[in-house]
Design a protein around this motif. Structure first.
Motif, PDB file in Angstrom:
ATOM      1  N   GLN A  16      71.565   6.571 -31.882  1.00 30.12           N
ATOM      2  CA  GLN A  16      71.641   7.641 -30.833  1.00 30.12           C
ATOM      3  C   GLN A  16      72.264   7.456 -29.217  1.00 30.12           C
ATOM      4  O   GLN A  16      73.201   8.271 -29.040  1.00 30.12           O
ATOM      5  N   ILE A  17      71.802   6.396 -29.319  1.00 26.20           N
ATOM      6  CA  ILE A  17      71.680   5.998 -27.566  1.00 26.20           C
ATOM      7  C   ILE A  17      73.282   5.266 -27.586  1.00 26.20           C
ATOM      8  O   ILE A  17      73.608   5.814 -26.521  1.00 26.20           O
ATOM      9  N   GLY A  18      72.927   4.698 -28.680  1.00 24.76           N
ATOM     10  CA  GLY A  18      74.959   4.656 -28.589  1.00 24.76           C
ATOM     11  C   GLY A  18      75.458   5.531 -28.350  1.00 24.76           C
ATOM     12  O   GLY A  18      76.838   5.888 -27.815  1.00 24.76           O
ATOM     13  N   ARG A  19      75.081   6.535 -28.843  1.00 24.41           N
ATOM     14  CA  ARG A  19      76.212   8.085 -28.910  1.00 24.41           C
ATOM     15  C   ARG A  19      76.424   9.223 -27.910  1.00 24.41           C
ATOM     16  O   ARG A  19      77.593   8.970 -27.415  1.00 24.41           O
ATOM     17  N   LEU A  20      74.748   9.020 -27.638  1.00 25.37           N
ATOM     18  CA  LEU A  20      75.170   8.808 -25.770  1.00 25.37           C
ATOM     19  C   LEU A  20      76.010   8.673 -24.686  1.00 25.37           C
ATOM     20  O   LEU A  20      76.025   9.275 -24.105  1.00 25.37           O
ATOM     21  N   MET A  21      75.662   7.422 -24.955  1.00 25.63           N
ATOM     22  CA  MET A  21      76.515   6.295 -23.644  1.00 25.63           C
ATOM     23  C   MET A  21      78.223   6.198 -24.163  1.00 25.63           C
ATOM     24  O   MET A  21      78.852   6.074 -23.760  1.00 25.63           O
ATOM     25  N   ASP A  22      78.595   7.290 -25.549  1.00 23.57           N
ATOM     26  CA  ASP A  22      80.058   6.705 -25.210  1.00 23.57           C
ATOM     27  C   ASP A  22      80.438   7.676 -24.965  1.00 23.57           C
ATOM     28  O   ASP A  22      79.977   9.289 -26.105  1.00 23.57           O
ATOM     29  N   PRO A  23      81.623   7.489 -24.584  1.00 18.21           N
ATOM     30  CA  PRO A  23      82.409   9.393 -23.792  1.00 18.21           C
ATOM     31  C   PRO A  23      82.824  10.061 -25.070  1.00 18.21           C
ATOM     32  O   PRO A  23      83.478  11.075 -24.964  1.00 18.21           O
ATOM     33  N   GLU A  24      83.044   9.209 -25.928  1.00 15.51           N
ATOM     34  CA  GLU A  24      83.658   9.653 -27.618  1.00 15.51           C
ATOM     35  C   GLU A  24      83.391   9.909 -28.708  1.00 15.51           C
ATOM     36  O   GLU A  24      83.796  11.179 -29.607  1.00 15.51           O
ATOM     37  N   LEU A  25      81.884  10.867 -28.017  1.00 17.35           N
ATOM     38  CA  LEU A  25      81.256  10.638 -29.488  1.00 17.35           C
ATOM     39  C   LEU A  25      79.928  11.313 -28.632  1.00 17.35           C
ATOM     40  O   LEU A  25      78.722  11.667 -29.551  1.00 17.35           O
ATOM     41  N   GLY A  26      79.859  11.629 -27.291  1.00 19.73           N
ATOM     42  CA  GLY A  26      78.422  12.214 -27.264  1.00 19.73           C
ATOM     43  C   GLY A  26      78.390  13.890 -26.516  1.00 19.73           C
ATOM     44  O   GLY A  26      79.368  14.914 -28.172  1.00 19.73           O
ATOM     45  N   THR A  27      77.711  14.492 -26.360  1.00 19.63           N
ATOM     46  CA  THR A  27      76.969  16.147 -26.675  1.00 19.63           C
ATOM     47  C   THR A  27      77.046  16.357 -25.421  1.00 19.63           C
ATOM     48  O   THR A  27      76.459  16.037 -24.311  1.00 19.63           O
ATOM     49  N   ILE A  28      78.110  17.920 -25.164  1.00 22.66           N
ATOM     50  CA  ILE A  28      77.900  18.562 -23.535  1.00 22.66           C
ATOM     51  C   ILE A  28      77.215  20.113 -23.773  1.00 22.66           C
ATOM     52  O   ILE A  28      77.664  20.502 -24.527  1.00 22.66           O
ATOM     53  N   ILE A  73      59.577   2.659 -39.673  1.00 22.21           N
ATOM     54  CA  ILE A  73      59.395   2.417 -38.070  1.00 22.21           C
ATOM     55  C   ILE A  73      60.896   1.589 -37.342  1.00 22.21           C
ATOM     56  O   ILE A  73      61.629   2.041 -36.841  1.00 22.21           O
ATOM     57  N   ALA A  74      61.791   0.373 -38.453  1.00 22.83           N
ATOM     58  CA  ALA A  74      62.874  -0.749 -38.689  1.00 22.83           C
ATOM     59  C   ALA A  74      63.554   1.325 -38.204  1.00 22.83           C
ATOM     60  O   ALA A  74      64.509   0.651 -37.926  1.00 22.83           O
ATOM     61  N   ALA A  75      63.650   1.569 -39.770  1.00 20.43           N
ATOM     62  CA  ALA A  75      64.658   2.989 -39.224  1.00 20.43           C
ATOM     63  C   ALA A  75      64.856   3.701 -38.025  1.00 20.43           C
ATOM     64  O   ALA A  75      65.503   4.650 -37.898  1.00 20.43           O
ATOM     65  N   GLU A  76      63.557   4.117 -37.959  1.00 22.40           N
ATOM     66  CA  GLU A  76      62.950   5.370 -36.323  1.00 22.40           C
ATOM     67  C   GLU A  76      63.881   4.255 -35.715  1.00 22.40           C
ATOM     68  O   GLU A  76      64.623   4.576 -34.733  1.00 22.40           O
ATOM     69  N   MET A  77      64.002   3.218 -35.330  1.00 22.07           N
ATOM     70  CA  MET A  77      64.971   2.420 -34.293  1.00 22.07           C
ATOM     71  C   MET A  77      65.973   2.121 -34.294  1.00 22.07           C
ATOM     72  O   MET A  77      66.701   2.199 -33.265  1.00 22.07           O
ATOM     73  N   ASP A  78      66.652   1.726 -35.553  1.00 23.74           N
ATOM     74  CA  ASP A  78      67.852   1.851 -35.750  1.00 23.74           C
ATOM     75  C   ASP A  78      68.362   3.087 -35.510  1.00 23.74           C
ATOM     76  O   ASP A  78      70.064   3.409 -34.608  1.00 23.74           O
ATOM     77  N   ALA A  79      67.646   4.390 -36.087  1.00 21.19           N
ATOM     78  CA  ALA A  79      68.818   5.925 -35.552  1.00 21.19           C
ATOM     79  C   ALA A  79      68.376   5.747 -34.150  1.00 21.19           C
ATOM     80  O   ALA A  79      69.235   6.300 -33.595  1.00 21.19           O
ATOM     81  N   ALA A  80      67.388   5.712 -33.462  1.00 24.46           N
ATOM     82  CA  ALA A  80      67.652   6.032 -32.213  1.00 24.46           C
ATOM     83  C   ALA A  80      68.146   4.731 -31.506  1.00 24.46           C
ATOM     84  O   ALA A  80      69.003   5.363 -30.042  1.00 24.46           O
ATOM     85  N   THR A  81      68.444   4.005 -31.820  1.00 22.44           N
ATOM     86  CA  THR A  81      69.768   3.092 -31.092  1.00 22.44           C
ATOM     87  C   THR A  81      70.412   3.588 -31.859  1.00 22.44           C
ATOM     88  O   THR A  81      71.761   3.411 -30.500  1.00 22.44           O
TER      89      THR A  81
END
Length: 304
Positions: A88-100, A78-86
């Protein structure tokens, strides 16, 4: 902290993992920088949530019982999934790391799309692209259905201004394409109705250039006799050069083969408008916004 279920929090779960691995409340509380009574309350919340004690106590040391050992493996996941989700969200919010998620018509895949992606990634090398090709109608539906962030289409969709945003990029004049030696082979502009009764090679229904052919034909009162339909403009041009028929193609497409084909501008002048669409009201990732701004300032937009 985030609730996992009921009053159990992810912070409680992380504390449980720390205590389970150390076996000591006091040293774990010191390492985590929290009072020991607070840590004890968190352990009590975890045990209340699962409905059973998880530790055996021997003096000041805590040992996981079989139920605690079983729960520990799940707590780690559960902790690992939460870390991975966080992350991934960080990457989506980063204009230099997201997916278009970028869609485009087949005819743009040999020149416009590669140039846009190549030049954009020169300054944003870590941004990823998820690409999809299709007909103009299909691409518009995918943007409206949130299956794509952006789409390069033409002509300008009817939904622009209500459901879709639009950034014009390029206007290509349309031409009647005829094989060399054809009766309409000649110089200068030509009216589409001059080709009435000729066999036509065309794009499939729903593709941008086919929609333009249908609209132009209706406007001058003719019904093209379509003998072959394709999803590639290069195929249309090739079959016209082979003498299978005539067709309507854009001028100035850098990768459209014209050997054996004469492109005569339509009279009155007609155009294929190419542009970028997105769904009005969407909340795109920052990388999508950056790319949309980049496309709007590209050399293609400068020539619109």
């Amino acid at each position: 902290m985030e609730n996992i279920a009921g009053d159990l929090r992810i912070g409680d779960l992380r504390c449980f993992i720390e205590v389970a691995e150390s076996g000591h409340l006091t040293s774990t509380a010191d390492r985590l920088g929290i009072p020991q009574p607070t840590l004890s309350r968190r352990m009590a919340r975890v045990e209340k949530h699962v409905g059973t004690p998880l530790f055996e106590r021997a003096g000041r040391r805590l040992y996981l019982n079989p139920r605690g050992q079983a729960f520990l493996s799940h707590a780690h996941r559960i902790a690992a999934e939460m870390d991975a989700a966080t992350a991934q969200i960080g990457r989506l919010m980063d204009p230099e790391l997201g997916t278009i998620r970028l869609d485009f018509m087949h005819s743009l895949g040999t020149w416009m799309v590669p140039e846009l992606i190549r030049t954009f990634r020169a300054d944003h090398p870590r941004v990823e692209f998820e690409l999809h090709q299709g007909s103009a109608n299909n691409l518009v539906e995918r943007v409206l259905g949130d299956s794509a962030d952006l789409a390069l289409v033409g002509p300008k969709p009817a939904a622009v201004g209500t459901d879709l945003g639009w950034a014009p990029l390029l206007r290509q004049r349309l031409a009647l394409a005829v094989p060399e030696g054809h009766r309409l082979d000649g110089e200068g502009p030509v009216a589409l109705q001059e080709a009435d009764g000729e066999p036509f090679v065309a794009m499939l229904p729903g593709f941008g250039t086919r929609m333009l052919l249908d609209a132009l034909s209706a406007s001058v009162g003719i019904t093209p006799d379509i003998v072959f339909e394709s999803m590639e403009l290069t195929t249309v041009a090739g079959l016209i050069s082979a003498g299978l028929g005539v067709g309507v193609l854009p001028l100035d497409d850098p990768y459209l083969p014209t050997v054996g084909v004469n492109l005569r501008p339509l009279q009155p002048a007609s155009f294929r408008e190419l542009g970028l669409v997105w769904r009005v009201g969407a909340d795109p990732a920052p990388a999508v916004e950056v790319f949309r701004t980049f496309v709007g300032a590209s050399r293609f937009a400068a020539s619109a």
